[in-house]
Motif scaffolding. Sequence first.
Motif, PDB file in Angstrom:
ATOM      1  N   ARG A 133       0.829  -1.206   0.000  1.00  0.00           N
ATOM      2  CA  ARG A 133       0.000   0.000   0.000  1.00  0.00           C
ATOM      3  C   ARG A 133       0.866   1.260   0.000  1.00  0.00           C
ATOM      4  O   ARG A 133       0.589   2.214  -0.723  1.00  0.00           O
ATOM      5  N   GLN A 134       1.924   1.243   0.792  1.00  0.00           N
ATOM      6  CA  GLN A 134       2.815   2.388   0.851  1.00  0.00           C
ATOM      7  C   GLN A 134       3.540   2.596  -0.484  1.00  0.00           C
ATOM      8  O   GLN A 134       3.729   3.728  -0.934  1.00  0.00           O
ATOM      9  N   LEU A 135       3.921   1.503  -1.124  1.00  0.00           N
ATOM     10  CA  LEU A 135       4.588   1.598  -2.422  1.00  0.00           C
ATOM     11  C   LEU A 135       3.637   2.153  -3.481  1.00  0.00           C
ATOM     12  O   LEU A 135       4.041   2.941  -4.339  1.00  0.00           O
ATOM     13  N   GLY A 136       2.358   1.738  -3.413  1.00  0.00           N
ATOM     14  CA  GLY A 136       1.376   2.290  -4.339  1.00  0.00           C
ATOM     15  C   GLY A 136       1.194   3.787  -4.145  1.00  0.00           C
ATOM     16  O   GLY A 136       1.050   4.541  -5.122  1.00  0.00           O
ATOM     17  N   TYR A 137       1.213   4.213  -2.903  1.00  0.00           N
ATOM     18  CA  TYR A 137       1.105   5.653  -2.597  1.00  0.00           C
ATOM     19  C   TYR A 137       2.302   6.413  -3.169  1.00  0.00           C
ATOM     20  O   TYR A 137       2.143   7.482  -3.764  1.00  0.00           O
ATOM     21  N   GLU A 138       3.497   5.840  -2.992  1.00  0.00           N
ATOM     22  CA  GLU A 138       4.691   6.487  -3.522  1.00  0.00           C
ATOM     23  C   GLU A 138       4.667   6.526  -5.048  1.00  0.00           C
ATOM     24  O   GLU A 138       5.117   7.508  -5.659  1.00  0.00           O
ATOM     25  N   TYR A 139       4.130   5.477  -5.685  1.00  0.00           N
ATOM     26  CA  TYR A 139       4.094   5.462  -7.150  1.00  0.00           C
ATOM     27  C   TYR A 139       3.170   6.542  -7.697  1.00  0.00           C
ATOM     28  O   TYR A 139       3.460   7.148  -8.736  1.00  0.00           O
ATOM     29  N   LEU A 140       2.061   6.798  -7.028  1.00  0.00           N
ATOM     30  CA  LEU A 140       1.165   7.865  -7.479  1.00  0.00           C
ATOM     31  C   LEU A 140       1.873   9.216  -7.486  1.00  0.00           C
ATOM     32  O   LEU A 140       1.606  10.066  -8.344  1.00  0.00           O
ATOM     33  N   LYS A 141       2.784   9.419  -6.547  1.00  0.00           N
ATOM     34  CA  LYS A 141       3.556  10.658  -6.532  1.00  0.00           C
ATOM     35  C   LYS A 141       4.685  10.621  -7.560  1.00  0.00           C
ATOM     36  O   LYS A 141       4.951  11.609  -8.251  1.00  0.00           O
ATOM     37  N   ASP A 142       5.330   9.468  -7.679  1.00  0.00           N
ATOM     38  CA  ASP A 142       6.497   9.378  -8.546  1.00  0.00           C
ATOM     39  C   ASP A 142       6.143   9.421 -10.024  1.00  0.00           C
ATOM     40  O   ASP A 142       6.920   9.940 -10.833  1.00  0.00           O
ATOM     41  N   ILE A 143       4.998   8.876 -10.417  1.00  0.00           N
ATOM     42  CA  ILE A 143       4.638   8.927 -11.832  1.00  0.00           C
ATOM     43  C   ILE A 143       4.364  10.369 -12.262  1.00  0.00           C
ATOM     44  O   ILE A 143       4.706  10.783 -13.369  1.00  0.00           O
ATOM     45  N   ARG A 144       3.798  11.157 -11.352  1.00  0.00           N
ATOM     46  CA  ARG A 144       3.597  12.589 -11.659  1.00  0.00           C
ATOM     47  C   ARG A 144       4.943  13.304 -11.769  1.00  0.00           C
ATOM     48  O   ARG A 144       5.147  14.126 -12.667  1.00  0.00           O
ATOM     49  N   THR A 145       5.864  12.971 -10.862  1.00  0.00           N
ATOM     50  CA  THR A 145       7.184  13.587 -10.902  1.00  0.00           C
ATOM     51  C   THR A 145       7.933  13.188 -12.164  1.00  0.00           C
ATOM     52  O   THR A 145       8.583  14.022 -12.809  1.00  0.00           O
ATOM     53  N   TYR A 146       7.854  11.913 -12.546  1.00  0.00           N
ATOM     54  CA  TYR A 146       8.548  11.427 -13.739  1.00  0.00           C
ATOM     55  C   TYR A 146       8.089  12.172 -14.981  1.00  0.00           C
ATOM     56  O   TYR A 146       8.911  12.657 -15.776  1.00  0.00           O
ATOM     57  N   PHE A 147       6.788  12.299 -15.159  1.00  0.00           N
ATOM     58  CA  PHE A 147       6.279  12.974 -16.359  1.00  0.00           C
ATOM     59  C   PHE A 147       6.446  14.492 -16.263  1.00  0.00           C
ATOM     60  O   PHE A 147       6.535  15.167 -17.290  1.00  0.00           O
ATOM     61  N   LEU A 148       6.497  15.042 -15.062  1.00  0.00           N
ATOM     62  CA  LEU A 148       6.844  16.456 -14.917  1.00  0.00           C
ATOM     63  C   LEU A 148       8.279  16.689 -15.382  1.00  0.00           C
ATOM     64  O   LEU A 148       8.563  17.670 -16.092  1.00  0.00           O
ATOM     65  N   PHE A 149       9.187  15.790 -15.001  1.00  0.00           N
ATOM     66  CA  PHE A 149      10.580  15.892 -15.471  1.00  0.00           C
ATOM     67  C   PHE A 149      10.631  15.812 -16.998  1.00  0.00           C
ATOM     68  O   PHE A 149      11.363  16.574 -17.642  1.00  0.00           O
ATOM     69  N   LEU A 150       9.878  14.882 -17.589  1.00  0.00           N
ATOM     70  CA  LEU A 150       9.853  14.772 -19.047  1.00  0.00           C
ATOM     71  C   LEU A 150       9.360  16.066 -19.691  1.00  0.00           C
ATOM     72  O   LEU A 150       9.899  16.513 -20.712  1.00  0.00           O
ATOM     73  N   ALA A 151       8.324  16.677 -19.091  1.00  0.00           N
ATOM     74  CA  ALA A 151       7.790  17.924 -19.636  1.00  0.00           C
ATOM     75  C   ALA A 151       8.810  19.058 -19.548  1.00  0.00           C
ATOM     76  O   ALA A 151       8.985  19.845 -20.484  1.00  0.00           O
ATOM     77  N   ILE A 152       9.512  19.142 -18.421  1.00  0.00           N
ATOM     78  CA  ILE A 152      10.531  20.186 -18.251  1.00  0.00           C
ATOM     79  C   ILE A 152      11.662  19.984 -19.251  1.00  0.00           C
ATOM     80  O   ILE A 152      12.112  20.933 -19.912  1.00  0.00           O
ATOM     81  N   ILE A 153      12.137  18.748 -19.390  1.00  0.00           N
ATOM     82  CA  ILE A 153      13.231  18.458 -20.313  1.00  0.00           C
ATOM     83  C   ILE A 153      12.808  18.732 -21.749  1.00  0.00           C
ATOM     84  O   ILE A 153      13.551  19.338 -22.530  1.00  0.00           O
ATOM     85  N   GLY A 154      11.591  18.303 -22.117  1.00  0.00           N
ATOM     86  CA  GLY A 154      11.107  18.537 -23.475  1.00  0.00           C
ATOM     87  C   GLY A 154      10.920  20.011 -23.785  1.00  0.00           C
ATOM     88  O   GLY A 154      11.268  20.482 -24.867  1.00  0.00           O
ATOM     89  N   GLY A 155      10.376  20.763 -22.817  1.00  0.00           N
ATOM     90  CA  GLY A 155      10.193  22.193 -23.021  1.00  0.00           C
ATOM     91  C   GLY A 155      11.509  22.925 -23.158  1.00  0.00           C
ATOM     92  O   GLY A 155      11.663  23.817 -24.008  1.00  0.00           O
ATOM     93  N   TYR A 156      12.480  22.559 -22.339  1.00  0.00           N
ATOM     94  CA  TYR A 156      13.809  23.168 -22.413  1.00  0.00           C
ATOM     95  C   TYR A 156      14.459  22.864 -23.756  1.00  0.00           C
ATOM     96  O   TYR A 156      15.084  23.729 -24.377  1.00  0.00           O
ATOM     97  N   ARG A 157      14.294  21.635 -24.233  1.00  0.00           N
ATOM     98  CA  ARG A 157      14.888  21.243 -25.514  1.00  0.00           C
ATOM     99  C   ARG A 157      14.251  22.022 -26.662  1.00  0.00           C
ATOM    100  O   ARG A 157      14.951  22.472 -27.578  1.00  0.00           O
ATOM    101  N   LEU A 158      12.938  22.203 -26.623  1.00  0.00           N
ATOM    102  CA  LEU A 158      12.267  22.977 -27.675  1.00  0.00           C
ATOM    103  C   LEU A 158      12.710  24.435 -27.654  1.00  0.00           C
ATOM    104  O   LEU A 158      12.872  25.065 -28.714  1.00  0.00           O
ATOM    105  N   LEU A 159      12.900  24.981 -26.462  1.00  0.00           N
ATOM    106  CA  LEU A 159      13.364  26.366 -26.352  1.00  0.00           C
ATOM    107  C   LEU A 159      14.749  26.517 -26.976  1.00  0.00           C
ATOM    108  O   LEU A 159      15.008  27.479 -27.717  1.00  0.00           O
TER     109      LEU A 159
END
Length: 297
Positions: A133-159
């Motif tokens: 249960r605790q790992l599932g809770y952490e994954y809900l936070k980490d998947i958002r962080t992972y795709f936030l990192f992808l968005a930041i990296i992609g936006g920086y690359r486009l800039l």
Amino acid sequence: MTIKPAFDLARFQRWRRPFEIGFWVVMMTVNTVFNGVVAWFDDSYRTHRAESIEPWIWEATSSVVMLALVPFVVMASRRWTLRFDTWRQNLKVHLALSVAFCLAHVGLMIVLRMVAYRALLGWQYHFGDDWLRQLGYEYLKDIRTYFLFLAIIGGYRLLLLRLQGEASLLAEPDEGPPVEPVDRPERFLVRKLGKEFLIAAREIEWLQASGNYVNLHVRGRDYPLRATMAGIEERLDPARFVRVHRSYLVNLDYLAEMEPLETGDARLTMRDGATVPCSRRFRMQLRGRFGDAPVSA
């Protein structure tokens, strides 16, 4: 045609790596401070469920591991870029990678917390009684962080692409014959800050493979071209452009010197002073082009 840059891009390129590293350090530090204050207020000040230092251990260990995982997210974003033509396939890859990201984050975070608790509090850290249960809770936070990192990296690359310009091959016209051979272009179209201009193929000093792009180096600037090295090599003049490395092609007109290395490889010096690696496999072919004579300006 030349375009006056909005800012000194060449100077930025010299400081690009420290800037990128500093960005992630500052972002994670600020995130740690804000989350630490909230956790301290909720768990220590308001409910008294934790010692005052515990929320800071939680946030600091999490942020340190996140920083360590950033380079792997950067590599994944280059290898499986989310584009309009590949997003369905690559999204599945990133979803799988987000699970690995979470497992690495949680595992390393637990190790750091165990060390910190023992060193600072003299206690033993417990992740939780219900691990799943605790790992599932952490994954809900980490998947958002992972795709936030992808968005930041992609936006920086486009800039960066907009600031430095992005090259493309001239397309065959809808009507009438092409103005030049499409299979061996003499010019490339470069788009930069909303403007377009042409660069001659003969002015390209060298080319370097970089993920899904090939960087065209022209007069101290790199223009990314969405292509493969093998594909672009077939379309360049073989009398002028020579493969010297798995990831490099050079224009012989701009080659000044070849320095043999003890490993059997070589270091090429271009006329502007830049150096390009030459692998052992291609070194002998390059020497053969000059009759085994030393290459020098």
